[in-house]
Design a protein around this motif. Structure first.
Motif, mmCIF file in Angstrom:
data_model
loop_
_atom_site.group_PDB
_atom_site.id
_atom_site.type_symbol
_atom_site.label_atom_id
_atom_site.label_comp_id
_atom_site.label_asym_id
_atom_site.label_seq_id
_atom_site.Cartn_x
_atom_site.Cartn_y
_atom_site.Cartn_z
ATOM 1 N N THR A 3 22.309 10.802 -20.378
ATOM 2 C CA THR A 3 22.369 9.877 -21.507
ATOM 3 C C THR A 3 23.307 10.433 -22.574
ATOM 4 O O THR A 3 23.683 11.618 -22.557
ATOM 5 C CB THR A 3 20.980 9.678 -22.123
ATOM 6 O OG1 THR A 3 20.564 10.926 -22.729
ATOM 7 C CG2 THR A 3 19.974 9.246 -21.056
ATOM 8 N N ILE A 4 23.672 9.595 -23.533
ATOM 9 C CA ILE A 4 24.554 10.032 -24.619
ATOM 10 C C ILE A 4 23.904 11.145 -25.422
ATOM 11 O O ILE A 4 24.573 12.095 -25.859
ATOM 12 C CB ILE A 4 24.949 8.838 -25.521
ATOM 13 C CG1 ILE A 4 26.127 9.216 -26.419
ATOM 14 C CG2 ILE A 4 23.773 8.353 -26.350
ATOM 15 C CD1 ILE A 4 27.434 9.252 -25.720
ATOM 16 N N HIS A 5 22.578 11.074 -25.583
ATOM 17 C CA HIS A 5 21.867 12.118 -26.332
ATOM 18 C C HIS A 5 21.930 13.443 -25.581
ATOM 19 O O HIS A 5 22.114 14.503 -26.202
ATOM 20 C CB HIS A 5 20.405 11.707 -26.567
ATOM 21 C CG HIS A 5 20.245 10.636 -27.595
ATOM 22 N ND1 HIS A 5 20.042 10.887 -28.925
ATOM 23 C CD2 HIS A 5 20.286 9.287 -27.474
ATOM 24 C CE1 HIS A 5 19.938 9.751 -29.584
ATOM 25 N NE2 HIS A 5 20.089 8.756 -28.723
ATOM 26 N N ASN A 10 24.702 18.991 -24.828
ATOM 27 C CA ASN A 10 25.097 19.802 -23.672
ATOM 28 C C ASN A 10 25.651 21.150 -24.143
ATOM 29 O O ASN A 10 26.331 21.222 -25.168
ATOM 30 C CB ASN A 10 26.173 19.056 -22.879
ATOM 31 C CG ASN A 10 26.429 19.663 -21.521
ATOM 32 O OD1 ASN A 10 27.039 20.727 -21.409
ATOM 33 N ND2 ASN A 10 25.962 18.984 -20.477
ATOM 34 N N PRO A 11 25.366 22.233 -23.451
ATOM 35 C CA PRO A 11 25.899 23.550 -23.846
ATOM 36 C C PRO A 11 27.423 23.618 -23.817
ATOM 37 O O PRO A 11 28.020 24.453 -24.505
ATOM 38 C CB PRO A 11 25.299 24.508 -22.799
ATOM 39 C CG PRO A 11 24.125 23.788 -22.232
ATOM 40 C CD PRO A 11 24.439 22.336 -22.298
ATOM 41 N N ALA A 19 31.426 13.182 -25.566
ATOM 42 C CA ALA A 19 30.288 12.343 -25.958
ATOM 43 C C ALA A 19 30.503 11.761 -27.358
ATOM 44 O O ALA A 19 30.198 10.588 -27.612
ATOM 45 C CB ALA A 19 28.995 13.149 -25.911
ATOM 46 N N VAL A 20 31.030 12.565 -28.257
ATOM 47 C CA VAL A 20 31.312 12.075 -29.615
ATOM 48 C C VAL A 20 32.377 10.984 -29.572
ATOM 49 O O VAL A 20 32.272 9.964 -30.261
ATOM 50 C CB VAL A 20 31.757 13.241 -30.524
ATOM 51 C CG1 VAL A 20 32.323 12.710 -31.849
ATOM 52 C CG2 VAL A 20 30.590 14.171 -30.795
ATOM 53 N N TYR A 25 31.346 3.553 -28.694
ATOM 54 C CA TYR A 25 31.440 2.495 -27.683
ATOM 55 C C TYR A 25 30.203 2.407 -26.795
ATOM 56 O O TYR A 25 30.179 1.632 -25.846
ATOM 57 C CB TYR A 25 32.668 2.739 -26.802
ATOM 58 C CG TYR A 25 33.921 2.989 -27.605
ATOM 59 C CD1 TYR A 25 34.608 1.947 -28.211
ATOM 60 C CD2 TYR A 25 34.394 4.290 -27.800
ATOM 61 C CE1 TYR A 25 35.740 2.180 -28.971
ATOM 62 C CE2 TYR A 25 35.529 4.532 -28.554
ATOM 63 C CZ TYR A 25 36.198 3.479 -29.143
ATOM 64 O OH TYR A 25 37.318 3.719 -29.898
ATOM 65 N N THR A 26 29.184 3.198 -27.095
ATOM 66 C CA THR A 26 28.014 3.228 -26.238
ATOM 67 C C THR A 26 27.083 2.049 -26.513
ATOM 68 O O THR A 26 27.023 1.528 -27.633
ATOM 69 C CB THR A 26 27.233 4.544 -26.433
ATOM 70 O OG1 THR A 26 26.136 4.576 -25.514
ATOM 71 C CG2 THR A 26 26.674 4.646 -27.846
ATOM 72 N N ASP A 27 26.360 1.651 -25.468
ATOM 73 C CA ASP A 27 25.322 0.621 -25.613
ATOM 74 C C ASP A 27 23.944 1.255 -25.767
ATOM 75 O O ASP A 27 22.941 0.551 -25.917
ATOM 76 C CB ASP A 27 25.303 -0.287 -24.371
ATOM 77 C CG ASP A 27 26.579 -1.102 -24.236
ATOM 78 O OD1 ASP A 27 27.169 -1.450 -25.276
ATOM 79 O OD2 ASP A 27 26.990 -1.362 -23.082
#
Length: 316
Positions: A3-5, A10-11, A19-20, A25-27
């Motif tokens: 997931t985006i979270h 993530n390390p 991700a940033v 643009y994420t749903d």
């Protein structure tokens, strides 16, 4: 798939960075501002950089409170991204987050804060900007001049004329000359300042002065603009011609006529336009000759200028 979270935590800094970039643009998330704000404190500069860029257009108080301190980030690219994002602010209420940085000890921070607050046109920026005119760093002085130019307060005219005449940095002088465009010809100190600027050693300052004369509406500048039509730089002559036209300066007709045979077509075009604006019948015969100019734009503009003069009652 993560997931985006999960990706934001993530390390691997590369994963967090992507991700940033993906976040707007994420749903998966309706309210992305808190997540971007959290990314501003990431240990990796590239993540902070992307978060700062993604926050352009956000003006919530909590966003600005997190962004502004990054004007002092250890990474130069992050500082630049934050400065750019803050410079895109539109709401004057946003200035409250920037005001504490207008007198910062770091010149880079102070200049960025001044640039960011400029377009917000808040009165609270006036005194810090006025004080910054004496700063040792030219970047700070340039930014301060821009703030004062945007605020358009008559109380700044004296200081701006002093900077326009005497600052050691040519770009600061140029910006100060441009900032004086809000003054009108009733301001007695403006005409001497612009006249001096038209004799500045740097042609960019002279060019700005030629433009500013017309913006102030000062007919007092016409003799100086006529002399500027002989400037060694055609770029200055172009601006002088434009201003003579806008001021409808009949005293500039003969200087403009001489410019009709200059080898630079841009200057010939401006001279033609100016002669049409002035409308003096003395220009008819010279303009008729320019109907054979090698530049089609000059020929077209000459037709328009001749039509304008003749419609307004001019006769050769």
């Amino acid at each position: 798939m993560a997931t985006i979270h999960e990706r934001l935590r993530n390390p691997d800094a590369g994963v967090r960075r992507i991700a940033v970039i993906d976040l707007p643009y994420t749903d998966e998330e309706d309210d992305i501002a808190p997540l971007l704000v959290e990314a501003l404190s990431d240990a990796d500069a590239t993540v902070r950089l992307e978060a700062a860029k993604a926050l352009e257009g956000f003006e919530e108080p909590e966003v600005l409170a997190a962004l502004a301190p990054l004007l002092k980030d250890e990474d130069a690219d992050v500082r630049a991204a934050v400065a750019y994002t803050l410079a895109e602010l539109k709401d004057p209420a946003s200035a409250s987050a920037l005001l504490p940085y207008l007198g910062d000890a770091d010149p880079e921070v102070q200049a960025a804060a001044l640039q960011a607050v400029k377009a917000l046109r808040v009165d609270a920026a006036f005194d810090p900007a006025l004080a910054a005119l004496a700063h040792a760093d030219a970047k700070v002085r340039r930014a301060a001049v821009s703030v004062l130019g945007y605020l358009k307060k008559p109380q700044a005219i004296s200081a701006l004329t002093e900077v326009a005449a005497h600052d050691t940095d040519a770009e600061v002088r140029r910006v100060a000359v441009g900032a004086l465009s809000f003054a009108n010809d009733a301001e007695v100190s403006v005409h001497p300042a612009l006249s001096r600027a038209l004799a500045d050693p740097e042609w960019q300052v002279r060019e700005e002065a030629a433009t500013t004369f017309a913006k102030t509406g000062s007919a007092l500048g016409v003799p100086n603009l006529v002399r500027a039509m002989d400037d060694e730089y055609w770029q200055v002559r172009v601006k002088a011609a434009r201003s003579l036209g806008k001021l409808k300066a009949r005293d500039g007709v003969m200087a403009l006529v001489e410019a009709l045979i200059h080898p630079v077509s841009n200057l010939r075009k401006e001279a033609v336009i100016a002669l049409g604006e002035i409308g003096d019948p003395r220009a008819i015969t010279p303009l008729e000759r320019t109907l054979r100019d090698p530049d089609p734009d000059v020929r077209k503009l000459s037709k328009l200028a001749l039509t304008t003069i003749q419609m307004n009652g001019g006769a050769a």
